[in-house]
Design an enzyme around this catalytic site. Sequence first.
Site, PDB file in Angstrom:
ATOM      1  N   PHE A 127       0.853  -1.192   0.000  1.00 39.55           N
ATOM      2  CA  PHE A 127       0.000   0.000   0.000  1.00 39.55           C
ATOM      3  C   PHE A 127       0.893   1.247   0.000  1.00 39.55           C
ATOM      4  O   PHE A 127       1.824   1.350   0.803  1.00 39.55           O
ATOM      5  CB  PHE A 127      -0.946   0.009   1.201  1.00 39.55           C
ATOM      6  CG  PHE A 127      -1.958   1.108   1.087  1.00 39.55           C
ATOM      7  CD1 PHE A 127      -3.065   0.945   0.268  1.00 39.55           C
ATOM      8  CD2 PHE A 127      -1.780   2.318   1.721  1.00 39.55           C
ATOM      9  CE1 PHE A 127      -3.983   1.971   0.110  1.00 39.55           C
ATOM     10  CE2 PHE A 127      -2.689   3.355   1.573  1.00 39.55           C
ATOM     11  CZ  PHE A 127      -3.800   3.181   0.756  1.00 39.55           C
ATOM     12  N   TYR A 224     -11.145   1.257  10.203  1.00 40.14           N
ATOM     13  CA  TYR A 224     -12.313   1.679   9.420  1.00 40.14           C
ATOM     14  C   TYR A 224     -12.722   0.685   8.333  1.00 40.14           C
ATOM     15  O   TYR A 224     -13.702   0.906   7.652  1.00 40.14           O
ATOM     16  CB  TYR A 224     -12.116   3.074   8.816  1.00 40.14           C
ATOM     17  CG  TYR A 224     -10.804   3.319   8.077  1.00 40.14           C
ATOM     18  CD1 TYR A 224     -10.555   2.738   6.842  1.00 40.14           C
ATOM     19  CD2 TYR A 224      -9.836   4.150   8.619  1.00 40.14           C
ATOM     20  CE1 TYR A 224      -9.362   2.983   6.178  1.00 40.14           C
ATOM     21  CE2 TYR A 224      -8.643   4.402   7.955  1.00 40.14           C
ATOM     22  CZ  TYR A 224      -8.407   3.813   6.733  1.00 40.14           C
ATOM     23  OH  TYR A 224      -7.239   4.053   6.076  1.00 40.14           O
ATOM     24  N   LYS A 225     -11.966  -0.401   8.195  1.00 41.19           N
ATOM     25  CA  LYS A 225     -12.340  -1.391   7.172  1.00 41.19           C
ATOM     26  C   LYS A 225     -13.188  -2.484   7.840  1.00 41.19           C
ATOM     27  O   LYS A 225     -14.349  -2.266   8.142  1.00 41.19           O
ATOM     28  CB  LYS A 225     -11.077  -1.959   6.520  1.00 41.19           C
ATOM     29  CG  LYS A 225     -10.222  -0.922   5.788  1.00 41.19           C
ATOM     30  CD  LYS A 225      -8.999  -1.583   5.200  1.00 41.19           C
ATOM     31  CE  LYS A 225      -7.984  -0.581   4.680  1.00 41.19           C
ATOM     32  NZ  LYS A 225      -8.395   0.136   3.477  1.00 41.19           N
ATOM     33  N   ARG A 373     -11.922  -4.304  -7.285  1.00 42.55           N
ATOM     34  CA  ARG A 373     -11.819  -5.017  -6.006  1.00 42.55           C
ATOM     35  C   ARG A 373     -13.207  -5.254  -5.438  1.00 42.55           C
ATOM     36  O   ARG A 373     -14.044  -4.351  -5.412  1.00 42.55           O
ATOM     37  CB  ARG A 373     -11.038  -4.201  -4.975  1.00 42.55           C
ATOM     38  CG  ARG A 373      -9.597  -4.021  -5.243  1.00 42.55           C
ATOM     39  CD  ARG A 373      -8.872  -3.489  -4.007  1.00 42.55           C
ATOM     40  NE  ARG A 373      -9.570  -2.400  -3.337  1.00 42.55           N
ATOM     41  CZ  ARG A 373      -9.154  -1.807  -2.227  1.00 42.55           C
ATOM     42  NH1 ARG A 373      -8.057  -2.230  -1.640  1.00 42.55           N
ATOM     43  NH2 ARG A 373      -9.815  -0.810  -1.685  1.00 42.55           N
TER      44      ARG A 373
HETATM   45  C1  LIG Z   1      -2.573  -1.643   3.756  1.00 42.52           C
HETATM   46  C2  LIG Z   1      -2.958  -0.239   4.081  1.00 42.52           C
HETATM   47  N1  LIG Z   1      -2.169   0.495   4.889  1.00 42.52           N
HETATM   48  C3  LIG Z   1      -2.510   1.777   5.216  1.00 42.52           C
HETATM   49  C4  LIG Z   1      -3.676   2.346   4.720  1.00 42.52           C
HETATM   50  C5  LIG Z   1      -4.101   3.750   5.010  1.00 42.52           C
HETATM   51  O1  LIG Z   1      -3.447   4.390   6.007  1.00 42.52           O
HETATM   52  P1  LIG Z   1      -4.118   5.716   6.622  1.00 42.52           P
HETATM   53  O2  LIG Z   1      -5.311   5.292   7.389  1.00 42.52           O
HETATM   54  O3  LIG Z   1      -3.050   6.319   7.437  1.00 42.52           O
HETATM   55  O4  LIG Z   1      -4.533   6.590   5.485  1.00 42.52           O
HETATM   56  C6  LIG Z   1      -4.523   1.592   3.901  1.00 42.52           C
HETATM   57  C7  LIG Z   1      -5.773   2.200   3.389  1.00 42.52           C
HETATM   58  O5  LIG Z   1      -6.499   1.694   2.618  1.00 42.52           O
HETATM   59  C8  LIG Z   1      -4.144   0.283   3.569  1.00 42.52           C
HETATM   60  O6  LIG Z   1      -4.922  -0.449   2.768  1.00 42.52           O
END
Ligand SMILES: Cc1ncc(COP(=O)(O)O)c(C=O)c1O
Length: 414
Positions: A127, A224-225, A373
């Site tokens: 990511f 939040y997921k 997705r």
């Molecule tokens: C694997 C992963 N890491 C980090 C994040 C996002 O990080 P942040 O909440 O700091 O924007 C996401 C967001 O979709 C993600 O999928």
Amino acid sequence: MVEIDRQTVERLDREDELAPYRELFQLPEGLIYLDGNSLGPAPKAVFAEMEHAVREEWANGLIGSWNEAGWFDLPRRLGACIASLIGAEADEVVVSDSTSINVFKALQAALALNPGRKVILAEQAGFPTDLYIAQGVQAWNKDLELRLEGRDGERIEELIGPDVAVVLVNHVDYRSGALRDMAALTASAQAAGALVVWDLCHSAGVMPVDLGGCRADFAVGCSYKYLNGGPGAPAFIYAARRHHGRIAQPLTGWWAHRRPFAFESAFEPAAGIGALLCGTQPILSLRALLPALAIFERVDLVRLRAKSEQLTELFIELVERCCAGHGLRLLSPRAASRRGSQVAIGHDHGYSVVRALVERRVVGDFRAPDVMRFGFAPLYIRYRDVWDAVERLGEVLESGLWREPRFAVRSIVT
Ligand SMILES: Cc1ncc(COP(=O)(O)O)c(C=O)c1O
């Protein structure tokens, strides 16, 4: 899964012991929501919880609520709830800040624990925020080297050498949904003297995770997921107990102090997981996470994972059966045991197809350059939703609806 037809999926729904959980979420009527891997839906209990937090605790309780409503302890209290979902002890996790910030803190803490070594090993295709934070850490310390899977070698395992201080890796790949073997990778990294930071954004709350059993060093993740904490909900960070007392990270805010209310002029880090806090947290967002995590109290994570595998398997089988000849490419691992709870499908016009599908009341999302997705959160997605979603995908492809120019107009968030 043999002989799939509409009756079979309806029977699977009737027999599903997780089915009652769907009622706990506010889902728009008629919508098939396959995007819980981006933003989970609102738990119904969150409305009353927020009403209480705002009216009673904030409006009436005012400053007293820091003590009386337990606001100050929320990062630890919520951390303990998440700990039980990721194989950690209650005092090894705090909820705080964002995943990006926690990646920064975890990387710095790992580097400080491994001072003789200068390499951060990460994934080129991970990511982007993980990659960007690693780049940022490296840019501020030119002695460090950033080594990347996909740029410096094909597999992360091959890039682990005696110079690697820390490996930063995603448990489930945000694009393909590929699931890493946490135990094996952690063991090989540690055998070479490296520490490991796991990003659990796409696994926390949708499968059993065993940080303790795998002897992981650090982990981060969002809420939040699959944890359904709400848009921009605070993230979590884990540090194994064996590192407590030795955790050093540069965001030495007052909440990370051993005695924050002594207001001393010199920083002294908290002895335990508190050293990974920084400053005052968004209490209303933390309060929204409370009822979301309460839902998981009785969830059997093994059953959750089994259903997740069945849902993704069913989706793949139906897509292969009903949508052949339309240029779809399966980008997720074919073996259920090797993927998370999402299915990635490539299509040259994936964005348009996803947008047309949204108009048909099936919500997935799109990741550049060509990835559609579809996330399957087993707490509220039914087997029949999978059936109906594939039926509508087939219609969108067959009718060519996606070719209408309006579906090609890009929104900011894809
Ligand atoms: C694997 C992963 N890491 C980090 C994040 C996002 O990080 P942040 O909440 O700091 O924007 C996401 C967001 O979709 C993600 O999928």
